[in-house]
Design an enzyme around this catalytic site. Sequence first.
Site, PDB file in Angstrom:
ATOM      1  N   TYR A 256      30.284  29.046  28.897  1.00  0.00           N
ATOM      2  CA  TYR A 256      31.364  29.190  29.883  1.00  0.00           C
ATOM      3  C   TYR A 256      32.007  30.577  29.803  1.00  0.00           C
ATOM      4  CZ  TYR A 256      35.517  27.750  32.575  1.00  0.00           C
ATOM      5  OH  TYR A 256      36.513  27.633  33.518  1.00  0.00           O
TER       6      TYR A 256
ATOM      7  N   LYS B 159      32.103  33.391  32.776  1.00  0.00           N
ATOM      8  CA  LYS B 159      33.373  33.839  33.345  1.00  0.00           C
ATOM      9  C   LYS B 159      33.614  35.332  33.105  1.00  0.00           C
ATOM     10  CE  LYS B 159      34.526  29.954  35.182  1.00  0.00           C
ATOM     11  NZ  LYS B 159      34.523  29.812  36.671  1.00  0.00           N
TER      12      LYS B 159
ATOM     13  N   ASN C   4      23.803  22.829  46.573  1.00  0.00           N
ATOM     14  CA  ASN C   4      23.837  23.221  45.171  1.00  0.00           C
ATOM     15  C   ASN C   4      23.933  24.740  45.131  1.00  0.00           C
ATOM     16  OD1 ASN C   4      23.208  23.975  42.517  1.00  0.00           O
ATOM     17  ND2 ASN C   4      21.850  22.229  42.215  1.00  0.00           N
ATOM     18  N   VAL C   5      25.041  25.261  44.667  1.00  0.00           N
ATOM     19  CA  VAL C   5      25.278  26.709  44.736  1.00  0.00           C
ATOM     20  C   VAL C   5      24.326  27.519  43.864  1.00  0.00           C
ATOM     21  CG1 VAL C   5      27.711  26.438  45.353  1.00  0.00           C
ATOM     22  CG2 VAL C   5      27.061  26.663  42.931  1.00  0.00           C
TER      23      VAL C   5
ATOM     24  N   ILE D 243      45.283  24.379  33.525  1.00  0.00           N
ATOM     25  CA  ILE D 243      45.943  23.881  34.730  1.00  0.00           C
ATOM     26  C   ILE D 243      45.976  22.356  34.685  1.00  0.00           C
ATOM     27  CG2 ILE D 243      45.908  23.872  37.251  1.00  0.00           C
ATOM     28  CD1 ILE D 243      46.329  26.648  35.935  1.00  0.00           C
TER      29      ILE D 243
ATOM     30  N   SER E 120      38.291  32.857  34.274  1.00  0.00           N
ATOM     31  CA  SER E 120      39.078  32.050  33.348  1.00  0.00           C
ATOM     32  C   SER E 120      39.557  32.943  32.216  1.00  0.00           C
ATOM     33  CB  SER E 120      38.220  30.910  32.770  1.00  0.00           C
ATOM     34  OG  SER E 120      38.855  30.308  31.660  1.00  0.00           O
TER      35      SER E 120
END
Length: 256
Positions: free
Chosen positions: A166, A170, A65-66, A199, A154
Amino acid sequence: MKLQDKTIVITGGGQGLGLTMALSFAKDGANIALIDLNEELLKESVKKVAAAGNENIQVNYYLANVSKENEVEETFQQINKDFGGIDGLVNNAGILRDGMFVKAKDGVVSKKMSLENFQSVIDVNLTGVFLCGREAAVHMIEGKKEGVIINMSSIARGGNMGQTNYAAAKAGVVAMTTTWARELGRHGIRVGAIAPGVIRTAMTDSMKPEMRDRLEKMKPVGRLGEAEEIAHTAKYIFENEFFTGRVVEIDGGLCM
């Protein structure tokens, strides 16, 4: 940095962009260390990556788990031991917990973004980048490696409706990228970021046709991006020795 015989660590390597980058780098002769939480996906990814490269490359996977400091430290120590050094890192692991900051109509608030949803995205998408970047840098410096760290940002970093968590993460990733480039350059370590637009993935493939068409028409190139194009950008950053401290937007011209 030429990728031949170099050891590249990729977080979120079990699928999607992480796996596509691993396949691309392996074709150029790189050794690959994949980090993810899904062991079943990782086992399949290792087979695919090994098949994409030549018989001399080394491919291993690691469950971690980072966002957990002790797990990241132990994992990078093991990778460094298994491969005899670390040359590159792609900080790719990330999650989404989208939702409006405050949802209201006619002066009545019906919902607000929970602290849990905010913090979980920050933990993985920002703290995880910090921890993995730090440990990669430690082993590069101690191993006297002129390495490269690539952080996935992103185009949402400039702000996007429904993505307070988010977008914040980012944006932070880009700020860390510039800071690390300035701090680590003296050690021969370059740092760059990639900011993808939309993407094509399994998620976008499952969209309603009208929604997908609307996304495609928003872009001057008239289509969604391909994962291979992100991998190509990462390879450019690895190989261009004059690139550091910058973010590359790969969005089909959406942000102009």
